[in-house]
Structures are given as C-alpha cells and as structure tokens.
Design an enzyme around this catalytic site. Structure first.
Site, PDB file in Angstrom:
ATOM      1  N   ILE A 121       0.833  -1.200   0.000  1.00  0.00           N
ATOM      2  CA  ILE A 121       0.000   0.000   0.000  1.00  0.00           C
ATOM      3  C   ILE A 121       0.865   1.246   0.000  1.00  0.00           C
ATOM      4  O   ILE A 121       0.574   2.227  -0.665  1.00  0.00           O
ATOM      5  CB  ILE A 121      -0.940  -0.008   1.222  1.00  0.00           C
ATOM      6  CG1 ILE A 121      -1.947  -1.151   1.096  1.00  0.00           C
ATOM      7  CG2 ILE A 121      -1.667   1.320   1.346  1.00  0.00           C
ATOM      8  CD1 ILE A 121      -2.727  -1.450   2.345  1.00  0.00           C
ATOM      9  N   GLY A 124       6.431   4.243   4.435  1.00  0.00           N
ATOM     10  CA  GLY A 124       6.604   5.475   5.189  1.00  0.00           C
ATOM     11  C   GLY A 124       7.925   5.474   5.909  1.00  0.00           C
ATOM     12  O   GLY A 124       8.716   4.543   5.783  1.00  0.00           O
ATOM     13  N   MET A 126       8.429   5.008   8.895  1.00  0.00           N
ATOM     14  CA  MET A 126       8.502   4.009   9.918  1.00  0.00           C
ATOM     15  C   MET A 126       8.478   2.600   9.361  1.00  0.00           C
ATOM     16  O   MET A 126       8.980   1.674   9.968  1.00  0.00           O
ATOM     17  CB  MET A 126       7.314   4.195  10.839  1.00  0.00           C
ATOM     18  CG  MET A 126       7.355   3.359  12.067  1.00  0.00           C
ATOM     19  SD  MET A 126       5.788   3.533  12.912  1.00  0.00           S
ATOM     20  CE  MET A 126       4.678   2.939  11.679  1.00  0.00           C
ATOM     21  N   LYS A 144       1.031  -3.143   8.794  1.00  0.00           N
ATOM     22  CA  LYS A 144       2.137  -2.179   8.838  1.00  0.00           C
ATOM     23  C   LYS A 144       3.341  -2.830   9.513  1.00  0.00           C
ATOM     24  O   LYS A 144       3.271  -3.268  10.653  1.00  0.00           O
ATOM     25  CB  LYS A 144       1.704  -0.942   9.606  1.00  0.00           C
ATOM     26  CG  LYS A 144       2.774   0.122   9.667  1.00  0.00           C
ATOM     27  CD  LYS A 144       2.238   1.420  10.191  1.00  0.00           C
ATOM     28  CE  LYS A 144       1.891   2.346   9.036  1.00  0.00           C
ATOM     29  NZ  LYS A 144       1.340   3.627   9.449  1.00  0.00           N
ATOM     30  N   ASP A 238       0.367  13.827  13.775  1.00  0.00           N
ATOM     31  CA  ASP A 238       0.412  13.888  12.315  1.00  0.00           C
ATOM     32  C   ASP A 238      -0.997  13.973  11.736  1.00  0.00           C
ATOM     33  O   ASP A 238      -1.329  13.263  10.802  1.00  0.00           O
ATOM     34  CB  ASP A 238       1.158  12.663  11.783  1.00  0.00           C
ATOM     35  CG  ASP A 238       1.600  12.838  10.329  1.00  0.00           C
ATOM     36  OD1 ASP A 238       1.515  13.978   9.815  1.00  0.00           O
ATOM     37  OD2 ASP A 238       2.008  11.837   9.717  1.00  0.00           O
TER      38      ASP A 238
END
Lengths: 510, 200
Positions: A121, A124, A126, A144, A238
């Site tokens: 997807i 990032g 992280m 994630k 964020d």
C-alpha cells in the site's frame, strides 16, 4: 470558491506580494502582468519603493571588499525541494523479499505473519504498509511492518510495540482499529482493517472546499477521535488530510496512524529511503521542535478545517523551509476572503485552533467536539437550535512578531529545511510505477501519497487505483504509510542538533 | 527605578546570554562581515581583516554587558558603531610595528589619509549592508531557485527583464512578478531585523 483577480486590482497585487494567492490566481496574475506594463510598474512600486530597489542593487552584489566565498554569508544554496532522487524502484521489493514466505496462490506476492500478501500500500518513514488477505476470516487487512532497518534498533522496536498497543487501546469509531500487534521473523507489525474509501486529501484535491455541513461533520469526528486518543495519553502528531479516511458516500471519518509516528524518534533516519511529506499541517511548537501535547493536534485540526473551508492548506510556500517559517510566524489569509460562504463564527473557531500559542487555543479536543456538535445542530435546525457562543478570535493581520527567543532561528530553520528537503524524496511515486510495472497482471491496490512538496497547493495527492481482482470492487484507499513523516523530520533535526550541540540535545531528550 | 523602565528581555540580554545562541548568531552574521569589510576598505588583507572582525566582535561581546538601555532609539547602533570604530583604529595602531616592517603599513595609510578615516557613516552603511545580506540569506530558502534567480539577476545584477526571462525560460510577467514578491519579502525581513537590532 476562489476570488478572481480583477485585472489591475491593487488589492490582488497586494495579496500576490504577500504570497497569499492560490496557484491558479497566481498563474492568472502572472499571465496578465506579462501583457500589462501598468501592472509591472505597480507591482514593483507596491513591493517596495525605489530606495529599496536601489539598496538591494547596492548592498547585495558581492564586491572587492567581500571575504572569500567560504566566509561570505550569501553562499547558501537554497534547498530546492524538487530533489530528483533516482531511487531504485526495485529496492523496496528486494528489501521486502527476505521476509516473505512463499505462497501457493499465484495472485499473491508471498505470505507474512499468516496473511497472504496482495500488494504494497505504501512506504513510510517508519515502515511498509502491505495489503494482506486473512484467509480464515476472508477479509483484507492492512499490515504495517516496522521497516527492517529500524527493526534492528531495540529502542525503535520497543517504541513501535508500545505505541501500537497504546493505539490499539483506543477504541473509538473515528479511530482506526488495530486488530493485532505482533512480530514475525523479527519484524514487528500491526494489523488494521483495510478501509475502502478516499482520504480527505483526495476529496479536497477533487472537490476543493467542502460544504459547511460536511466541514462540521468531518471536523467533529476528528475532534471526537482525538478526544478518545488524548484520554489515553496519546498524541497523534500527524493530523493531516491524508491521514483522515472518509468512507464512501457518508462523511464517516476514520483517523489513522495514531501515535505511531513516534517510533522513528528512536532511530536516526538520515540515511534511509525515508519518505516525508510536507510539513503543512504541523503546529508551530512542532515546527520548532518544542514539546507538544494534545493541543498540537488541535492546531493541526485547525489547519485541516481551514483546508476544508478554502480548499487549500493555510500555510503554503514554495519550499518546506518557507512553510515552516509561515507556520511559526505568519497569519493565514482570512478564510472568508477566499470563501465568503464560510460564516464568521466558523472562521473564528478555525482561527482559535490556529493560535500560535497553545494557551490561546481551545484547551481540549473534547471541548472542540462538543462545540462543533452544537454548531452542527444549529446548522441543521437554525431556527430551533441557537448557535453556541463563539467569541470572535482576534484576527492577526500579519505575523505578529514571533515570541521572542522562541522563533525558529534562521540557521536552525535552514538546517531543518535542508533536511526536510533531503527526506522529501519520492519513492512512493516510484513505488506506484514499480508495482504497475512488476505485476501488470495483478495490479496492486497501491494507494499512496505522492509528495509534491513544492507545489504551493502543496499537496499530498492521494491516488487510488481501481482494483480489478475479484471480490473487491472498490476503489479503495488505504492510508499512506507516510506515517512518521513529521517525526522523521523531527528525528533528523534532533540528530542535527546533536551534531551541532551534543550537550543541549542531550538535555532536551527525555 | 526610572533607570530600568523595562524588564522585558532585550536583544542585548539575549546576545549576552549564552543560552540564546540564536541571537548571537544573528548578531555576528550581521556585524562580523560589516567589520570585515570596513577593515578591507581601510586596506587590510583578508586574514588581518578577518582577525580584526573577530576581535571587534569579542570586544563587543565583552562590552555589551555595560550597555544600559537609557537612550532613544538607534542609540545602540550608534554605540555599536563607535565601539567598532575604536576597535578598528586600535587594531590598526597595534599592528603598527608589524605593518611598518612591510614598508607601507596600514597605519601609515591611515596617517597619510586622515580623510579616509573610517567614518561613522561608513560604518552605518556597512551595518545596513550586513542587515540586507542577512535578510536575503535568511529568506532565500523560502523560494525556489528559479524564483530567486528572477529577483537576483534583475534586481541585484541589473540584467534587463527580457534577458533574464530568456535565461530562465520564463515569461517576462513571471520575472516581474517573482522579483517583486521577493523584494516585498526582503523589505519585510530587513525591517524585522532592523527592529530587532535596534531594540534596547
């Protein structure tokens, strides 16, 4: 919703000089100026009178009395955020492959943690966000992973797990659920629902300013989600349109990437293929690297509301440096000047949220949610529900001088801007192309934010890609994987601070 | 306490305050090159001028504690100019022996050309230049290279608009507009720095 600059209108010229026109307005004005000698003169004169132009040509050129370039003070290279990175498009996949187990399913890339991996997807600062399929429940999930280079960092691993667990403890309809926090093959990961829909960013890109009821509904839900998180001691850090998912057809809001961004605090990311976004929605205290709390999220909420009211972020500039400067120093252009349909009370709410000083903002997300709820009720039944009392928030005309000694110093800002520019690479864009290219027969639902940091509309353009595989008819979007954007920047800056002044940096760290 | 009318943190307090390196950095970014240039204008070589600039800043940093904000606006700048002037002359005088060996010393120049003394007007001019340059340096990263160049080529280097537009591959309208936008920002920044520097 934007005003059309009447040609030769001094007021428009003034807005232009203050950098307050939208891109389209600006382009229109520049096209006009090219053909209008009158406006050329007027522009020069209103920018500054003759003595200033003379002083500039007298003082700024270097001459014989200047020191060698190494000692000159005009040798700064403007960090041009249009960094053209030649990111290896295959690197993400390559980096990922060691962690994927083989799969029998030809449509899948591999297996991870018991999920069939259907695609990537996004990536990032992280980590990497994968689209997974959970066979037992026959549902798609978003997984994630902590980026492998961070996974070797003990502190980052701990932080990731801790934050993920904290985020998992926030049970609220406006906050993304976390199904599972675990690790596989040494990589910590968390599993979330795969949400179909669009991000608020995409909707703003497509529609521009939203209608008042939609603004109120969306803002109220963001505030409600923040309330739940703040109650758990979690600051989002964020909040931005790209992290706000809207389910299709309804204005149902899901806030994503809660608190997770902090993971990158524990690692130095100057070297990695980090994606960072634009700092457009950052709070002043965050831009300065000061302590933040829930009220920082409220500032960002104010920026998001401003964007919903006007179709554009409040603080825009040509470079990330310029954006940071504006966030700390400048007042945004009045909302009603851009969109006269916005009522004064709504503008007052937004401007109070955008107060430079935390103490001048609303003091809790709960208070904001409550207020917006009442406003919404009034908006729906104006005759039966009175508008709550909203004292007008004094509208600063222009940058009140930043609080002394607290403003971003030029030098600091320059380092920041430089590093932000450096971290604003565009691997995601590359990523899109990559996956298209590599699996043309299994097009991946690669939804991601491509950063366009220098575009003054400044956008994280969310793309969603139609998903042709069976069982998933939607144009789905998942949030970015641009998590950690802000904290990437912070972490980088902290590192720079450390390099510059080890003692000071040590003090400021916990 | 009439002699202490104001307790707010002043620039001087900040400059003298080692916990506020930013104020000092801005201060030196403006004044150090100014002193350097003054010294060069008086005939000093690069290394000597640089030494002198450093010395003057050192003197200022020591003396700044003595400054008492009692006088009208602009007094601090004049005070600073006076210190700088003395420091420059002192430095030139101290350098007498060394310089004299070289035959055509700076002091000699100074003595031979009393009218070429470093005047307060010269100093003011260099201070103003320092502020302008510091302002330009600090706003530059806010703009894209091409926007900045539209300003620099035309307003600073004096290139005709059409030529600059050609060079940059932009329309003349864009060049006009860009350079005006930067000029406005520069003016605002210069005024901001001036205000901060004359703050007592």
């Amino acid at each position: 919703m934007s005003i059309h600059p009447a040609t030769c209108d001094p007021a428009v010229l003034e807005l232009y000089l203050e950098g307050q026109l939208s891109d389209a307005e600006q382009a229109r004005l520049e096209a006009h100026v090219a053909t209008c000698a009158n406006c050329c003169t007027k522009l020069s004169n209103s920018a500054a009178d003759d003595s200033w132009w003379q002083d500039a040509s007298r003082f700024l050129p270097t001459d014989d009395w200047d020191g060698p370039p190494s000692r000159q003070y005009l040798d700064t290279v403007a960090p041009d955020a249009n960094l053209d990175t030649t990111t290896d498009r295959r690197s993400l996949l390559k980096r990922l492959s060691p962690w994927l187990d083989p799969t029998d399913d030809p449509h899948m890339l591999g297996r991870f943690g018991g999920y069939e991996i259907a695609g990537v997807i996004g990536e990032g600062g992280m980590g990497i966000v994968l689209k997974g399929h959970e066979p037992a429940l026959n549902r798609y999930v978003a997984i994630k992973l902590l980026a492998p280079h961070l996974a070797s960092n003990g502190a980052a691993r701990q932080r990731f797990s801790r934050e993920a667990q904290a985020a998992a403890a926030v049970l609220h309809e406006n906050v993304i659920a976390i199904h599972r926090v675990d690790q596989s093959q040494g990589l910590p990961f968390l599993v979330m629902p795969y949400i179909g829909g669009v991000s608020l960013q995409k909707r703003l890109d497509e529609e521009g300013a939203l209608a008042i009821p939609a603004i109120l509904r969306i803002a109220r839900q963001i505030a409600a989600g923040l309330t739940a998180a703040h109650a758990q001691g979690l600051v989002h850090r964020d909040v931005k349109p790209a992290n706000i998912l809207l389910e299709r057809g309804v204005d149902r809001v899901t806030l994503t990437d809660f608190g997770l961004a902090r993971t990158v605090d524990d690692a130095t990311l100057t070297h990695s293929g980090v994606i960072a976004g634009t700092p457009q929605y950052m709070s002043p205290e965050q831009a300065r690297g000061d302590a933040m709390d829930g009220r920082s999220d409220l500032f960002s909420l104010g920026s998001v509301m401003y964007a919903m009211c006007t179709g554009r972020a409040p603080f825009r500039a040509e470079t990330p440096f310029g954006i940071l400067r504006r966030i700390t120093d400048d007042a945004p252009r009045p909302i009603r000047e851009i969109n006269p349909e916005i009522p004064g009370w709504l503008e007052s709410i937004v401007f109070r949220l955008l107060a430079k000083s935390m103490g001048d903002r609303y003091q809790s997300a709960a208070a904001v949610a409550e207020l917006l709820e009442q406003c919404l009720a009034h908006n729906q039944q104006p005759t039966r529900v009175p508008l709550p009392e909203i004292p007008p928030f004094p509208q600063p005309i222009r940058a009140a001088a930043p609080p002394r000694g607290r403003s971003l110093g030029t030098t600091d800002l320059r380092y920041r801007a430089l590093w932000i520019a450096l971290t604003i690479a565009v691997p995601l864009i590359a990523g899109i192309a990559l996956y298209d290219q590599f699996w043309p027969r299994t097009p991946l639902p690669l939804n991601t934010q491509a950063t366009a940091p220098t575009a003054p509309t400044g956008t994280l353009a969310s793309e969603s890609f139609a998903e042709p595989d069976a069982g998933s008819e939607d144009t789905s979007l998942w949030h970015d994987g641009v998590a950690g954007t802000l904290d990437d920047i912070q972490a980088t800056l902290r590192q720079i601070d450390t390099d510059l002044d080890p003692e000071l940096a040590q003090e400021t760290q916990e | 306490m009439p002699e202490l009318p104001d307790t707010r943190q002043t620039l001087l307090a900040k400059v003298g305050d080692s916990s506020n390196p930013e104020a000092w950095r801005e201060f030196t970014a403006i004044y150090r090159p100014a002193v350097y240039r003054l010294a060069r204008r008086r005939g000093l070589q690069d290394a000597d001028a640089d030494d002198l600039a450093q010395q003057v800043l050192l003197v200022i940093s020591r003396k700044i504690a003595d400054w008492r904000p009692t006088s009208p606006q602009g007094a601090f700048r004049r005070w600073l100019a006076t210190i700088a002037r003395h420091a420059i002359i002192n430095a030139l005088t101290r350098g007498h022996n060394v310089v004299a060996e070289g035959g055509s010393g700076v002091l000699q120049q100074l003595q031979n050309q009393p009218d070429r003394d470093t005047s307060l007007a010269d100093i003011e001019e260099e201070f103003r230049r320092g502020v302008f340059r510091q302002a330009a340096e600090s706003i530059r990263p806010e703009f894209q290279e091409s926007t900045w160049n539209a300003f620099w080529l035309t307003a600073v280097e004096g290139l005709p608009i059409e030529e600059a537009a050609d060079t940059l591959g932009k329309s003349t309208g864009t060049v006009y507009a860009s350079r005006s936008r930067i000029m406005r920002r520069l003016k605002d920044k210069v005024q901001e720095l001036e205000a901060r520097q004359s703050e007592q």
